[in-house]
Design an enzyme around this catalytic site. Structure first.
Site, PDB file in Angstrom:
ATOM      1  N   THR A   1       0.817  -1.230   0.000  1.00 29.33           N
ATOM      2  CA  THR A   1       0.000   0.000   0.000  1.00 29.33           C
ATOM      3  C   THR A   1       0.836   1.260   0.000  1.00 29.33           C
ATOM      4  O   THR A   1       0.371   2.313  -0.426  1.00 29.33           O
ATOM      5  CB  THR A   1      -0.940   0.008   1.221  1.00 29.33           C
ATOM      6  OG1 THR A   1      -0.169  -0.108   2.418  1.00 29.33           O
ATOM      7  CG2 THR A   1      -1.941  -1.123   1.147  1.00 29.33           C
ATOM      8  N   CYS A   2       2.078   1.159   0.486  1.00 26.60           N
ATOM      9  CA  CYS A   2       2.895   2.371   0.502  1.00 26.60           C
ATOM     10  C   CYS A   2       3.214   2.850  -0.916  1.00 26.60           C
ATOM     11  O   CYS A   2       3.485   4.024  -1.136  1.00 26.60           O
ATOM     12  CB  CYS A   2       4.178   2.143   1.293  1.00 26.60           C
ATOM     13  SG  CYS A   2       5.144   0.747   0.703  1.00 26.60           S
ATOM     14  N   PHE A   3       3.195   1.890  -1.886  1.00 21.94           N
ATOM     15  CA  PHE A   3       3.430   2.260  -3.286  1.00 21.94           C
ATOM     16  C   PHE A   3       2.176   2.077  -4.133  1.00 21.94           C
ATOM     17  O   PHE A   3       2.246   2.162  -5.359  1.00 21.94           O
ATOM     18  CB  PHE A   3       4.573   1.436  -3.873  1.00 21.94           C
ATOM     19  CG  PHE A   3       5.913   1.835  -3.347  1.00 21.94           C
ATOM     20  CD1 PHE A   3       6.379   3.135  -3.488  1.00 21.94           C
ATOM     21  CD2 PHE A   3       6.710   0.914  -2.681  1.00 21.94           C
ATOM     22  CE1 PHE A   3       7.617   3.515  -3.009  1.00 21.94           C
ATOM     23  CE2 PHE A   3       7.952   1.293  -2.201  1.00 21.94           C
ATOM     24  CZ  PHE A   3       8.414   2.590  -2.350  1.00 21.94           C
TER      25      PHE A   3
END
Length: 1062
Positions: free
Chosen positions: A1029-1031
């Site tokens: 989710t960070c990317f």
């Protein structure tokens, strides 16, 4: 040349000189003795004569022996003898020495008047040859009565008896009614002459200062907390005050004096109405109210009166005239316009002395606020009576009378509309009526008498609001809660033409830019102020369901007009910025507009795009804003809702980009020393983040923050999620700190978050709140969407809207505690005696098993809730629950948030829009938009078989909630970005994977080729899709069947997992 002086000769000369001086001194002593003797003999002689005269009078008056308790009833002596003795007595009269003797003389004279014997009656002397001397003697006696009255103290029992006696003397000898000798046939011939004589005496007393004496006496007795005069005393004084007026047939000069000295006595008419109905009847019979208005409408007379009256007493005069008109309703009906003109002038006269702020030259006035004239104690004590009189001006009865013509017009119009709206069988007639109803034409012309008669009372009430500053809420309350006023004023505005006469207001401002002097602007201002007050007190049931005062359709039309007026006045240059910012008209319209907008934001009643203005193109508006045009900047600050939400979000991001440029923060410096690197252990994300970021200055918090994760084994995490995965850290931190189990935040019944009042169980809880606020601010600053739903009242506090004077805590209480809101509404609308419920201005709270009592006001435990104060109680209770109880936590959170996000930027958004800014849009996911802005890696491409299966499954097989779960799975937020997926940062990506996450080393030439040509190294059927989710990255195995893809994807998104499943 000069011979020597003989000493004996010198001694002789000195002795001769001394002898001469001694003889001179002796002569002076003799003269002094003679003079002293002469003065002494004179004094003794005068004293003897005075004593003789006093003894003679005492003997004649038959004064009672000291301490004698019997009633004074002397045998009357011949009137001529009395007349002669009084002449002597008045010659030697001493005001201090002869006070008691003078009072007995007055008693004697009063007794003599009751005699029908010409020889014994004192007034009979006026029929003899001594008439001229007797008239002068009578004038002297009556003026002595006035002088005594001026210095007596009505609150003293002894002095109050003297006042009654002296007033009785004045009353008796200024009118022939009680003169017994004139009752018979003999006296009838003298009646006219004696009446003229009385009028002459009254004229004399008036020239000497009778009205000044009465003013002093009335003020002493009435200007206090409790009046000391009884019915008879007050009636006597008013009788004396009216006699010169009646005798002079109400001449302008005497009427002016009466206004200045009598009607300016604080609360005079109030006390007359309470103590002496007979006197009130006399005032009404002689049409005093009408005569005063006629005089005061004359400009010259008014100027004299205003110049002579101080501001304090002009206020008292106005209060007396209001009550007199209220009681003499017939005269008020006949002279309504004159009454309003006079009231406006009196208010403007007082306004000259009203100042906006405190200084060394100002004094506090309980009605007018800071005042340039001092107010004595007696005026302060009487002011609550004066306020009661002033309140009649905005009573229901007075409002109905002042707006009578408007009320009649509205009633007639409604009746005509009802006849028109009755079912018609004629089809052609129906079509004509329908066509005419679309073309609204003005029904009211500003030049009409009805328009003038409606605008004038509005001007009166506006002037009252500006002058009587300490009664402003009382006036506004009286006007807004009147059942007829607001609906009728609204009907007036509607009948001015299309969109509430918008063209009329624009034309007036076009003819005279910046000028709102026309009376119709007073009407608009008054309507907005009263409607604003009403809307802040109406709860949702009263506004939406009962639709008290106005209908929802009226609010829709009203908001449309106000929105256009507030915007177009500046957009078209009809009013410059400086004038608009200080104009009562503009500001009152803006306040009402924002109240309606906030109510609509909380519970919608307007159609979609209602708040946008066609004339104002967003692109043009934004270009003008970029050029720095001041009126446009002002509009963006005041009414940002006229621009579509998405355009405001773009502007918000633009402001952030500009600030980053100013601060020198760009992506290229992420590896430079200017960025901040923090090391965070997976098991201590919040603790490590707080320890390293809480003390960062705002500039560093706005800059690049890189994160290095330490895994459970204490090793640096490697792989695709390497240094700089700040988004993941931010999401993890926010998810954990907003978890209600941590007790920093609680949830409402609607699963919305707000600060916990018991957060103090955590160490340094306020510092932690500030850290959490800064983390959320950082997410907003970076454009990272976080799925954190806040209670609407908390959003309002974050935006600072609760500081507005028009904010009502009671309206937003349901967003926190629906049950308490229901209970408070029950109390608000309770018809019985609320004291039966035994409530006090306090509330109990269960704090970790211990009951704590909080006072809503100082000493609240001892203050019972009654029908009079229940409205205040419900608002204080709502304010306590939503604000006071969590004040420290909220302040710390907002402080942290606004350290990152400029508070001025947040003014562009309402509470629901602010939530949308943080958590994304509530609209359904646009799958086509997402596909258009998706990037592919590992061999995948837009037409790849697996990719086609994926989009087909999401579009056709998934339900709305599953699409939201998919979005949450890949981006950590279930809602799409505000401006579409083109603005998702980083862009959504799909990567083809063949191995587990711990074996994944990223894309290689071999893996890309295998993915592109569907060359499978191993079967992917047993693996699940994962995400980073960070990317915003979906790691999707190359499945062989569509059914397997659907099964695995559905399982993955429902498991609420990301990295840990594979």
């Amino acid at each position: 040349m000069f011979g020597r002086v003989d000493p004996k000769k010198s001694q002789f000369l000195d002795s001769a000189k001394a002898a001469r001086e001694e003889r001179a001194q002796e002569r002076e002593r003799e003269l002094a003795v003679i003079k002293i003797q002469a003065y002494t003999r004179s004094f003794l002689c005068r004293t003897k004569i005075k004593n003789s005269v006093r003894s003679e009078l005492d003997k004649l008056l038959k004064l009672p022996v000291e301490n004698e308790q019997e009633e004074y009833k002397p045998c009357l002596s011949p009137a001529l003898e009395l007349f002669k003795v009084i002449r002597k007595f008045m010659f030697i009269f001493d005001q201090k020495v002869d006070k008691q003797r003078f009072e007995y003389l007055c008693r004697y004279l009063l007794l003599s008047v009751k005699s029908d014997d010409l020889k014994l009656s004192y007034v009979a002397i006026g029929m003899t040859k001594h008439a001229l001397l007797w008239i002068q003697q009578l004038k002297d006696i009556l003026w002595r009565c006035c002088l005594y009255l001026k210095h007596l103290r009505p609150e003293s029992h002894c002095d109050s008896n003297s006042i009654k006696l002296l007033l009785g003397t004045l009353i008796t000898f200024t009118n022939t009614t009680s003169w017994k000798i004139l009752k018979g046939k003999t006296g009838e011939t003298f009646n006219n002459g004696m009446t003229k004589l009385c009028n002459n005496v009254m004229g004399y007393l008036n020239t000497k200062g009778l009205y000044s004496v009465l003013e002093v006496l009335l003020t002493k007795g009435l200007a206090r907390c409790k009046p000391v005069f009884n019915k008879n005393t007050l009636s006597a004084m008013m009788t004396l005050a009216l006699r010169p007026l009646i005798a002079a047939n109400f001449s302008d000069n005497l009427l002016s004096v009466f206004l200045l000295h009598i009607l300016s006595v604080p609360a005079l008419i109030h006390h007359i109405s309470v103590l002496s109905q007979e006197t009130l009847s006399i005032l009404i019979t002689h049409r005093i109210f009408k005569r005063c208005l006629d005089l005061m409408t004359n400009e010259q007379s008014t100027r004299i009166i205003f110049n002579s009256l101080e501001g304090n007493y002009a206020l008292c005069l106005m209060a007396n005239l209001i009550q007199l008109g209220y009681l003499e309703m017939e005269g008020l009906v006949e002279n309504t316009q004159n009454f309003m003109f006079v009231m406006i002038r009196l208010l403007e006269s007082c306004k000259k002395y009203v100042l906006s702020k405190r200084s060394n030259l100002t004094h506090w006035h309980p009605v007018l606020g800071w005042f340039s004239q001092s107010t004595n104690q007696s005026l302060h004590e009487a002011m609550h009576f004066v306020v009661k009189q002033l309140q009649l001006l905005w009573s229901d009865k007075m409002i109905k009378l002042l707006f009578l013509e408007l009320i009649e017009y509205v009633a007639t119009t409604q009746a005509a509309n009802e006849i028109k709206s009755s079912p018609s069988k004629n089809i052609i007639k129906k079509a004509i009526e329908k066509a005419s109803s679309k073309n609204e034409t003005p029904k009211i012309k500003l030049s009409s008498s009805m328009s003038t008669s409606t605008c004038l009372p509005c001007t009166l009430y506006r002037t009252a609001l500006q002058t009587l500053s300490q009664l402003k809420m009382d006036i506004i309350g009286g006007l807004s809660y009147n059942a007829m006023l607001l609906p009728n004023l609204w009907r007036f505005l509607c009948d001015l033409g299309p969109m509430c006469g918008m063209k009329i207001f624009q034309d007036l401002l076009s003819q005279t830019p910046n000028s709102t002097i026309h009376q119709v602007f007073s009407l608009l201002t008054l309507f907005c102020e009263t409607a604003s007050h009403l809307l802040t007190t109406l709860d949702d049931i009263e506004m939406y369901e009962q639709q008290r005062f106005l209908k929802i359709s009226d609010y829709v039309k009203m908001s449309e007009f106000l929105n256009h007026f507030v915007t177009c006045v500046l957009w078209h240059g009809l009013m410059d910025l400086q004038t608009a910012s200080t104009s009562d008209v503009y500001n009152s319209c803006w306040v009402l507009l924002m109240i309606l907008h906030e109510r609509d934001a909380r519970r919608a009643f307007t159609p979609k795009n209602h708040w946008l203005i066609r004339d104002v193109k967003p692109s043009l508006f934004m270009s003008e804003l970029d050029r720095g045009r001041k009126p446009v900047q002002f509009l963006m600050q005041k009414v940002p809702h006229i621009i579509p939400f998405n355009d405001r979000v773009v502007l918000f991001r633009k402001y952030i980009a500009k600030e980053r440029d100013v601060l020198g923060i760009t992506e290229s410096v992420c590896a430079s020393p200017q960025s901040t690197l923090i090391t965070v252990h997976r098991s201590r994300i919040v603790e490590d983040g707080y320890r390293q970021l809480a003390q960062l200055p705002p500039k560093a918090m706005k800059g690049i923050i890189r994160v290095k994760f330490i895994n459970e084994q204490g090793l640096d995490e490697a792989g695709i999620d390497q240094d700089g995965v700040f988004k993941e850290f931010l999401e993890e931190t926010i998810t954990r700190v907003f978890d209600p189990s941590l007790n920093l935040f609680k949830i409402t019944s609607e699963q919305k978050l707000y600060p916990s009042s018991t957060s103090y169980i955590q160490d340094n809880h306020l510092a932690l709140f500030e850290f959490v606020g800064s983390m959320l601010g950082k997410a907003v600053y970076e454009g990272i969407i976080v799925d954190i739903p806040f209670a609407s009242f908390f959003l309002t506090q974050m935006l600072g809207h609760q500081q507005s004077s028009t904010y009502s805590s009671l309206d937003e209480l349901p967003s926190l505690d629906p049950e308490l809101a229901k209970s408070l509404n029950y109390i608000k609308h309770y018809d019985g005696d609320i004291s039966d419920l035994e409530l006090t201005f306090s509330c109990d709270e269960d704090c970790m098993g211990k009951i704590e009592t909080h006072e809503l006001v100082p000493g609240g435990r001892a203050i019972s809730v009654t029908n009079e104060n229940k409205i205040r109680y419900v608002h204080l209770m709502a304010h306590f629950r939503m604000y006071r109880q969590i004040k420290e936590q909220t302040s710390a959170f907002i402080r942290g948030f606004k350290a990152v996000v400029n508070k001025d930027w947040l003014h562009m958004f309402s509470a629901p829009e602010f939530q949308k800014l943080m958590s994304g849009d509530n609209t359904d996911m646009d799958i086509e938009d997402l596909r258009r802005h998706t990037q592919y890696y590992g061999g995948y491409h837009n037409n790849h078989r697996v990719i086609n299966w994926l989009w087909d499954i999401i579009d056709k097989d998934f339900k709305d909630n599953e699409r939201s779960l998919f979005l949450k799975f890949v981006t950590s937020c279930s809602k799409p970005p505000l401006l579409g997926f083109a603005n998702l940062e980083p862009p959504f990506s799909i990567r083809c994977v063949e191995v587990s996450d711990d074996q994944d080393t990223g894309d290689t030439v071999g893996s890309v080729l295998k993915g592109f040509f569907n060359i499978k190294k191993r079967d992917a059927g047993g693996r699940l899709p994962t995400s980073s989710t960070c990317f915003n990255l979906l790691k999707l195995p190359n499945y062989g069947k569509k059914s397997i893809l659907k099964e695995k994807l559905r399982y993955a998104i429902h498991s609420h997992s990301g990295f840990e499943i594979s």
